[in-house]
Design a protein around this motif. Structure first.
Motif, short mmCIF file in Angstrom:
data_model
loop_
_atom_site.label_atom_id
_atom_site.label_comp_id
_atom_site.label_asym_id
_atom_site.label_seq_id
_atom_site.Cartn_x
_atom_site.Cartn_y
_atom_site.Cartn_z
N SER A 93 0.70 -1.13 0.00
CA SER A 93 0.22 -0.14 0.12
C SER A 93 1.00 1.37 -0.05
O SER A 93 2.23 1.14 0.42
CB SER A 93 -0.76 0.27 1.21
N PHE A 94 0.39 2.11 -0.45
CA PHE A 94 0.99 3.59 -0.33
C PHE A 94 0.04 4.75 0.12
O PHE A 94 -1.13 4.71 -0.30
CB PHE A 94 1.60 3.96 -1.74
N THR A 95 0.33 5.71 0.76
CA THR A 95 -0.33 7.05 1.17
C THR A 95 0.76 8.32 0.94
O THR A 95 1.76 8.07 1.40
CB THR A 95 -0.84 6.69 2.67
N VAL A 113 3.51 18.22 6.09
CA VAL A 113 4.04 18.01 7.58
C VAL A 113 4.56 16.79 7.77
O VAL A 113 5.39 16.66 8.90
CB VAL A 113 2.66 17.96 8.46
N VAL A 114 4.27 15.80 6.91
CA VAL A 114 4.98 14.62 7.10
C VAL A 114 6.16 14.41 5.86
O VAL A 114 5.72 14.25 4.99
CB VAL A 114 4.18 13.36 7.35
N ASP A 115 7.37 14.51 6.11
CA ASP A 115 8.37 14.31 5.12
C ASP A 115 9.60 14.21 5.78
O ASP A 115 10.18 14.56 6.52
CB ASP A 115 8.75 15.69 4.42
N SER A 116 10.07 12.68 5.11
CA SER A 116 11.32 12.36 5.80
C SER A 116 12.28 12.95 5.78
O SER A 116 13.43 12.97 6.58
CB SER A 116 11.65 10.60 5.17
N ASP A 143 15.21 13.54 14.03
CA ASP A 143 15.10 12.19 14.40
C ASP A 143 13.82 11.84 15.35
O ASP A 143 13.17 10.71 15.37
CB ASP A 143 16.38 11.81 14.90
N GLU A 144 13.44 12.65 16.16
CA GLU A 144 12.65 12.29 17.03
C GLU A 144 11.26 12.47 16.57
O GLU A 144 10.39 11.47 17.00
CB GLU A 144 12.69 13.53 18.26
N GLN A 145 11.10 13.09 15.54
CA GLN A 145 9.80 13.00 14.94
C GLN A 145 9.63 11.85 14.06
O GLN A 145 8.60 11.38 14.00
CB GLN A 145 9.55 14.29 14.03
N LEU A 146 10.80 11.48 13.66
CA LEU A 146 10.79 10.20 12.81
C LEU A 146 10.37 8.85 13.70
O LEU A 146 9.68 8.08 13.37
CB LEU A 146 11.92 9.93 11.95
N LYS A 159 10.21 10.75 1.40
CA LYS A 159 9.82 12.06 1.30
C LYS A 159 8.54 12.19 2.10
O LYS A 159 8.45 11.86 3.21
CB LYS A 159 9.77 12.63 0.06
N ASN A 160 7.37 12.28 1.36
CA ASN A 160 6.18 12.44 1.95
C ASN A 160 5.10 11.33 1.66
O ASN A 160 4.06 11.36 1.76
CB ASN A 160 5.29 13.71 1.76
#
Length: 237
Positions: A133-135, A140-143, A148-151, A205-206
């Motif tokens: 699957s993919f989304t 706001v969500v981008d690797s 590091d904390e957010q990931l 990325k996102n």
């Protein structure tokens, strides 16, 4: 003489209780938004997996009859290459997967989850379900922009949501990556140990990619599980 001070009763509010109070919009941190989004998407993925799984498979798992089924040996000889132009990836499937989609409501708008699933006839394959699957998330969500904390928060929420959705037991977690993009691999015991789901997820990325195989626990080391998961390749990224 004891001094006493009269206490005046509190003034009544000039605002009538019948007047609606102005609501303050809830402010969320970036990490909270990420957690909410991931939780909603993971729940949607497993809602679809459960919804489209064959009745026979669900009944066998629920009635604990997996041990009586003779599953075929792993054989990847005649697998087919599947290409998803919508999200620039390709994988090997035993047969062409079916496509499903689901809209997911989040705090910052609707997201669409696209799933590709192949479910062999029970016993005809070493595994019971293959899925990818993919989304595509909002900015706001981008690797490449997350700390590091957010990931870590992102993947922790993803794992927690997955385990909760399948009502399973987390067996293991591994930190992985795909060409430098962060990911996780997890193994979850489901249905009281009758089956296991092995899953890999990458945040590119996102875009979130999730691949999974559900297989009977007694076939824990069949080669087609990793063959499927290892076949994931990004194209044009």
């Amino acid at each position: 003489m004891q001094n006493t001070t009269a206490v005046k009763p509190p003034k009544k509010s000039d605002t009538s209780s019948s007047v609606p109070q102005k609501r303050t919009k809830r402010k969320l941190t970036k990490s909270q938004l990420i957690g909410i989004i991931v939780g909603a998407v993971v729940a949607a993925v497993f809602t679809q997996v459960g919804k489209y799984a064959a009745t026979e498979l669900k009944e066998v798992i629920q009635m604990r009859k997996i041990e009586s089924v003779e599953f075929a040996a792993s054989d990847t000889t005649n697998w087919n290459s599947f290409t998803c132009d919508k999200a620039n990836f390709e994988m090997m499937f035993p047969k062409t997967p079916a496509e499903y989609s689901q809209d997911v409501q989040t705090e910052i708008g609707d997201l669409k989850v696209i799933l590709y699933m192949y479910e062999p006839k029970l016993g005809s394959d070493a595994n019971m379900l293959y899925g990818a699957s993919f989304t595509i998330y909002p900015d706001v969500v981008d690797s490449q922009k997350m700390s590091d904390e957010q990931l870590e928060t992102f993947f922790e929420n993803s794992i927690d949501g997955t385990v909760s959705s399948v009502q399973g037991k987390l067996l293991s977690t591994y930190v992985i990556d795909y060409n430098g993009y962060p990911g996780r691999e997890i193994n979850i015991e489901i249905k009281d140990g009758m089956a296991v789901t092995k899953m890999r997820s990458y945040l590119v990325k996102n875009t979130m990619y999730i691949m999974q195989v559900i297989y009977p626990a007694k076939f824990n080391f069949n080669i087609s599980v990793n063959y499927f998961l290892d076949s994931f390749k990004l194209t044009g990224v």
